[in-house]
Motif scaffolding. Structure first.
Motif, PDB file in Angstrom:
ATOM      1  N   GLY A  33       0.640  -1.084  -0.048  1.00 29.44           N
ATOM      2  CA  GLY A  33      -0.075   0.053  -0.103  1.00 29.44           C
ATOM      3  C   GLY A  33       0.838   1.266   0.160  1.00 29.44           C
ATOM      4  O   GLY A  33       0.384   2.309   0.294  1.00 29.44           O
ATOM      5  N   ALA A  34       2.076   1.200  -0.429  1.00 25.76           N
ATOM      6  CA  ALA A  34       3.037   2.282  -0.512  1.00 25.76           C
ATOM      7  C   ALA A  34       2.556   3.476  -1.328  1.00 25.76           C
ATOM      8  O   ALA A  34       1.940   3.416  -2.357  1.00 25.76           O
ATOM      9  CB  ALA A  34       4.401   1.866  -0.720  1.00 25.76           C
ATOM     10  N   THR A  35       2.647   4.492  -0.630  1.00 24.81           N
ATOM     11  CA  THR A  35       2.304   6.019  -1.461  1.00 24.81           C
ATOM     12  C   THR A  35       3.768   6.760  -1.911  1.00 24.81           C
ATOM     13  O   THR A  35       3.638   7.608  -2.865  1.00 24.81           O
ATOM     14  CB  THR A  35       1.436   6.750  -0.560  1.00 24.81           C
ATOM     15  N   ASN A  36       4.688   6.323  -1.320  1.00 29.83           N
ATOM     16  CA  ASN A  36       5.875   7.141  -1.426  1.00 29.83           C
ATOM     17  C   ASN A  36       7.072   6.489  -1.987  1.00 29.83           C
ATOM     18  O   ASN A  36       8.217   6.550  -1.949  1.00 29.83           O
ATOM     19  CB  ASN A  36       6.483   7.772  -0.144  1.00 29.83           C
ATOM     20  N   VAL A  37       6.859   5.123  -2.529  1.00 27.45           N
ATOM     21  CA  VAL A  37       7.675   4.266  -3.352  1.00 27.45           C
ATOM     22  C   VAL A  37       7.403   4.190  -4.779  1.00 27.45           C
ATOM     23  O   VAL A  37       6.193   3.840  -5.173  1.00 27.45           O
ATOM     24  CB  VAL A  37       7.755   2.965  -2.670  1.00 27.45           C
ATOM     25  N   GLY A  38       8.241   4.699  -5.632  1.00 22.80           N
ATOM     26  CA  GLY A  38       7.847   4.456  -7.067  1.00 22.80           C
ATOM     27  C   GLY A  38       9.061   3.905  -7.934  1.00 22.80           C
ATOM     28  O   GLY A  38       9.858   3.097  -7.178  1.00 22.80           O
ATOM     29  N   VAL A  39       9.202   4.219  -9.171  1.00 21.73           N
ATOM     30  CA  VAL A  39      10.287   3.674  -9.638  1.00 21.73           C
ATOM     31  C   VAL A  39      11.279   4.759 -10.480  1.00 21.73           C
ATOM     32  O   VAL A  39      10.791   5.830 -10.737  1.00 21.73           O
ATOM     33  CB  VAL A  39       9.607   2.739 -11.170  1.00 21.73           C
ATOM     34  N   GLU A  40      12.523   4.251 -10.163  1.00 22.33           N
ATOM     35  CA  GLU A  40      13.454   5.067 -11.060  1.00 22.33           C
ATOM     36  C   GLU A  40      13.868   4.317 -12.554  1.00 22.33           C
ATOM     37  O   GLU A  40      14.017   3.107 -12.522  1.00 22.33           O
ATOM     38  CB  GLU A  40      14.920   5.048 -10.333  1.00 22.33           C
ATOM     39  N   MET A  41      13.219   4.986 -13.536  1.00 23.60           N
ATOM     40  CA  MET A  41      13.201   4.477 -14.762  1.00 23.60           C
ATOM     41  C   MET A  41      14.539   4.308 -15.380  1.00 23.60           C
ATOM     42  O   MET A  41      14.995   5.105 -16.168  1.00 23.60           O
ATOM     43  CB  MET A  41      12.258   5.009 -15.580  1.00 23.60           C
ATOM     44  N   ASP A  42      15.335   3.137 -15.047  1.00 20.19           N
ATOM     45  CA  ASP A  42      16.794   2.855 -15.404  1.00 20.19           C
ATOM     46  C   ASP A  42      16.631   2.214 -17.112  1.00 20.19           C
ATOM     47  O   ASP A  42      16.068   1.012 -16.966  1.00 20.19           O
ATOM     48  CB  ASP A  42      17.441   2.321 -14.706  1.00 20.19           C
ATOM     49  N   THR A  43      16.714   2.962 -17.908  1.00 21.93           N
ATOM     50  CA  THR A  43      16.317   2.089 -19.211  1.00 21.93           C
ATOM     51  C   THR A  43      17.057   1.059 -19.298  1.00 21.93           C
ATOM     52  O   THR A  43      16.690   0.025 -20.042  1.00 21.93           O
ATOM     53  CB  THR A  43      16.577   3.308 -20.279  1.00 21.93           C
TER      54      THR A  43
END
Length: 331
Positions: free
Chosen positions: A188-198
């Motif tokens: 249920g995280a709100t402050n966790v996302g992705v670093e889009m390392d291509t």
């Protein structure tokens, strides 16, 4: 969008010299290492955590150079069963989040981590293809470790006003879109996302713009890094295992934990990291930047240079030219 670089490849230079180099390439954003796998010569974490005046002086270095500190990078394995890796990297991440909040830096970059097979395991184990029922038991255990940890990290990030961006990196529990979506669903995280390392999506043969649009506003940050496939892929596939031992007395080793370091690349690799623009042309990067702009017009994209065939300055300069030229073509 903002364009810059991760300074790990310039750790042999002072921070002011590094900022001057990046500014001369037309970049404005800076990401510095603060713990985890590699040292942090551009970010004296202990000093900065202990002194408000030190934090003011530190940020002034960036301001004086006309550059912006946009992220702290703490890539490591905070879930490792090796105490000198897991416990240290987890604490590095907590301290980095605290420091980011104190500096007013919004983003912390890290990896999800990877536990062992069970509570008695000594080493981290990546289940690449769980066709065997045993592997499902391993994954069940690993997620039982990851979910409480990332629930805690999300709460800590929220408390300090920070967003944590996870790099979708192989040999981690979270390495593609579906594993990230599972992490969010179970925490249920709100402050966790992705670093889009291509790059890590590229060598796994994912479609980067599609992944960006699939994850949408969960893309918090981005790293520009390129990959090129070679002849070796025809017989080895992308899961190339022909890496080699590096002796303990070798010079310029890249550490990953106490007593451990990166292995040597295969002589005939299936793929290799290259400077941005060598593996994928400018038109491809226009597509990537277009997708990033769609999900967040204010996305920060920092170059990560790991092309062993080019000098640091040549590789960074080539990447900067590619990205800035591609950006000029994004509507």
């Amino acid at each position: 969008m903002k364009f810059g670089a991760y300074t790990a490849c310039l750790h042999d230079r002072s921070l002011p010299e590094t900022l001057e180099i990046l500014k001369g390439m037309g970049l404005t954003s800076v990401e510095v290492n603060s713990g985890g796998f590699i040292p942090a010569p551009h970010c004296p974490v202990d000093t900065l955590l202990g002194s408000e005046s030190a934090r003011r002086d530190y940020l002034q270095v960036f301001a004086d150079a006309g550059m912006e500190l946009t992220a702290l990078n703490c890539n490591g394995n905070p879930l490792s069963p090796l105490p000198n890796e897991g416990l240290k990297h987890a604490e590095d991440l907590r301290r980095t989040i605290e420091l980011a909040g104190a500096l007013g830096i919004e983003h912390v970059i890290t990896m999800s981590g990877l536990p062992g097979t069970d509570p008695t395991a000594k080493y981290a184990t990546w289940v690449v293809n769980p066709w065997n029922g045993i592997d499902m038991e391993i994954l069940d255990y690993q997620w039982s470790v990851a979910v409480p940890f990332w629930t805690e990290i999300d709460e800590l990030a929220r408390r300090h006003g920070v967003r944590v961006a996870i790099e979708l990196h192989p040999r981690n529990l979270v390495f593609n879109a579906t594993t990230f979506q599972r992490l969010i669903a179970e925490t249920g995280a709100t402050n966790v996302g992705v670093e889009m390392d291509t790059s890590h999506l590229m060598w796994q043969q994912m479609d980067v713009p599609t992944v960006i649009r699939t994850l949408g506003d969960r893309i918090f940050f981005a790293a520009a890094k390129d990959v090129k496939l070679f002849e070796g892929v025809k017989t080895k596939g992308v899961l190339d295992v022909d890496f080699g031992h590096v002796p303990a007395d070798a010079e310029n080793k890249t550490p990953v934990a106490y007593g451990y370091w990166c292995t040597s690349w295969p002589e005939n690799p299936a793929w290799r990291f290259v400077a941005v623009g060598i593996g994928h042309d400018q038109d491809y990067w226009v597509e990537v930047l277009t997708a990033l702009r769609e999900v967040n017009p204010d996305t920060v994209i920092n170059i990560e240079h790991e092309d062993a065939e080019m000098s640091t300055l040549d590789g960074l300069g080539f990447a900067a030219k590619t990205l800035l030229a591609a950006a000029s073509k994004v509507d």
